[in-house]
Design an enzyme around this catalytic site. Sequence first.
Site, PDB file in Angstrom:
ATOM      1  N   GLU A 164      -2.711 -10.067  -0.062  1.00 14.80           N
ATOM      2  CA  GLU A 164      -2.676 -10.921  -1.257  1.00 14.80           C
ATOM      3  C   GLU A 164      -3.852 -11.884  -1.273  1.00 14.80           C
ATOM      4  O   GLU A 164      -4.042 -12.652  -0.320  1.00 14.80           O
ATOM      5  CB  GLU A 164      -1.372 -11.725  -1.270  1.00 14.80           C
ATOM      6  CG  GLU A 164      -0.128 -10.857  -1.307  1.00 14.80           C
ATOM      7  CD  GLU A 164       1.161 -11.671  -1.288  1.00 14.80           C
ATOM      8  OE1 GLU A 164       1.103 -12.919  -1.344  1.00 14.80           O
ATOM      9  OE2 GLU A 164       2.234 -11.049  -1.206  1.00 14.80           O
TER      10      GLU A 164
ATOM     11  N   ASP B 121       6.243  -6.739   2.120  1.00 13.81           N
ATOM     12  CA  ASP B 121       6.829  -7.871   2.848  1.00 13.81           C
ATOM     13  C   ASP B 121       8.009  -8.462   2.071  1.00 13.81           C
ATOM     14  O   ASP B 121       8.681  -9.377   2.545  1.00 13.81           O
ATOM     15  CB  ASP B 121       5.774  -8.931   3.179  1.00 13.81           C
ATOM     16  CG  ASP B 121       5.186  -9.596   1.951  1.00 13.81           C
ATOM     17  OD1 ASP B 121       5.486  -9.161   0.815  1.00 13.81           O
ATOM     18  OD2 ASP B 121       4.412 -10.560   2.121  1.00 13.81           O
ATOM     19  N   SER B 122       8.295  -7.913   0.883  1.00 12.27           N
ATOM     20  CA  SER B 122       9.532  -8.259   0.174  1.00 12.27           C
ATOM     21  C   SER B 122      10.745  -7.964   1.048  1.00 12.27           C
ATOM     22  O   SER B 122      11.826  -8.500   0.805  1.00 12.27           O
ATOM     23  CB  SER B 122       9.627  -7.472  -1.140  1.00 12.27           C
ATOM     24  OG  SER B 122       9.395  -6.097  -0.927  1.00 12.27           O
TER      25      SER B 122
ATOM     26  N   LYS C 285      -2.298  -3.383   2.198  1.00  7.47           N
ATOM     27  CA  LYS C 285      -2.357  -4.296   1.050  1.00  7.47           C
ATOM     28  C   LYS C 285      -2.335  -5.724   1.552  1.00  7.47           C
ATOM     29  O   LYS C 285      -1.666  -6.025   2.549  1.00  7.47           O
ATOM     30  CB  LYS C 285      -1.155  -4.049   0.126  1.00  7.47           C
ATOM     31  CG  LYS C 285      -1.070  -5.026  -1.037  1.00  7.47           C
ATOM     32  CD  LYS C 285      -0.002  -4.641  -2.039  1.00  7.47           C
ATOM     33  CE  LYS C 285       1.344  -5.273  -1.777  1.00  7.47           C
ATOM     34  NZ  LYS C 285       1.345  -6.743  -1.730  1.00  7.47           N
TER      35      LYS C 285
ATOM     36  N   GLU D 242       0.721  -8.926 -10.172  1.00  6.80           N
ATOM     37  CA  GLU D 242       2.128  -9.354 -10.254  1.00  6.80           C
ATOM     38  C   GLU D 242       2.274 -10.559 -11.184  1.00  6.80           C
ATOM     39  O   GLU D 242       1.573 -11.567 -11.032  1.00  6.80           O
ATOM     40  CB  GLU D 242       2.640  -9.700  -8.843  1.00  6.80           C
ATOM     41  CG  GLU D 242       4.085 -10.176  -8.831  1.00  6.80           C
ATOM     42  CD  GLU D 242       4.730 -10.172  -7.449  1.00  6.80           C
ATOM     43  OE1 GLU D 242       4.117  -9.682  -6.480  1.00  6.80           O
ATOM     44  OE2 GLU D 242       5.872 -10.674  -7.353  1.00  6.80           O
TER      45      GLU D 242
ATOM     46  N   ASP E 293       2.056  -3.406   4.007  1.00  6.15           N
ATOM     47  CA  ASP E 293       1.732  -4.741   3.496  1.00  6.15           C
ATOM     48  C   ASP E 293       1.424  -5.675   4.670  1.00  6.15           C
ATOM     49  O   ASP E 293       2.262  -5.841   5.569  1.00  6.15           O
ATOM     50  CB  ASP E 293       2.980  -5.256   2.757  1.00  6.15           C
ATOM     51  CG  ASP E 293       2.662  -6.189   1.626  1.00  6.15           C
ATOM     52  OD1 ASP E 293       1.473  -6.410   1.342  1.00  6.15           O
ATOM     53  OD2 ASP E 293       3.628  -6.690   1.014  1.00  6.15           O
TER      54      ASP E 293
HETATM   55  O1  KIV Z   1       6.204  -6.917  -1.029  1.00 11.00           O
HETATM   56  C1  KIV Z   1       6.343  -6.263  -2.070  1.00 11.00           C
HETATM   57  O2  KIV Z   1       7.315  -5.527  -2.282  1.00 11.00           O
HETATM   58  C2  KIV Z   1       5.310  -6.380  -3.081  1.00 11.00           C
HETATM   59  C3  KIV Z   1       5.562  -5.773  -4.429  1.00 11.00           C
HETATM   60  C4  KIV Z   1       6.580  -6.543  -5.157  1.00 11.00           C
HETATM   61  C5  KIV Z   1       4.313  -5.595  -5.199  1.00 11.00           C
HETATM   62  O3  KIV Z   1       4.281  -6.947  -2.826  1.00 11.00           O
END
Ligand code: KIV
Length: 266
Positions: free
Chosen positions: A117, A48-49, A115, A184, A87
Amino acid sequence: MSTAKKATINTLQAHKLANEKFSMVAAYDATSAKLIEEAGIEVILVGDSLGMVLQGNDSTLPVTVDDIAYHTRCVSRGCSKTLIIGDLPFGSYTTVEQTLRNSVKLMQAGAHMVKFEGGTWLLDSITALTDRGIPVCAHLGLTPQSVNALGGFKVQGREPDRARTILAEAQAVEKAGASMLVLECVPSILATEITQTLAIPVVGIGAGAGTDAQVLVFHDMLGLSSHSPRFVRNFLAECPDVQSALKSFNDCVIDGSFPAAEHGFT
Ligand code: KIV
């Protein structure tokens, strides 16, 4: 194509057992996915970056499940042997049912693992997903979707109490069935302890050299981002082209020369 075999959760687990490091890149499109696979990198995170890197937001909060599904489809068209992690974005995994529904969307878009959080509050979801054949990567330490609750993008686990909580949550997500853990921005010493305690692979970003694997965002490691956190190294600055920069990242993770002490936190 330099990856010998298709990467699976078994491959990554075998790396941990054999004490072999591996690398992962957060990327969002077919062209970068192809380059990443050709560089021998075994895992792509459709993170989600992308909300910050591609969409220009100042946090990851505006990202939707449809955004991640779209970019997962793009990535899956660019590679065939790389393990793809989708994510789950902010607000998309608040209940077990919602988590299952949205994870199915990402798996159908081409992800091989999802994934999210958080720790304790996600244990039921981790078990529900793994029971239904969806592997889970947990994410602890600095969890950017909680930036407002954390008061900023800050290193986590410096205080002994918080460090103990992160370690306990890492053990709990593994026990609930997680196949992998991203850590992280935690002190290197804590990341090393967690990595040695867990049987599943631990992937670090700003977590020092003691984890089983390292992840960086594609745009950050190529010096394309407007910001450069301390844990990032610009591999393109040292290489003639993107392909060799990606290969250099993978080589440096495997031989242990990245991250160096200056990329970590105390
Ligand atoms: O969203 C993302 O790219 C991440 C990584 C920085 C681990 O969660």
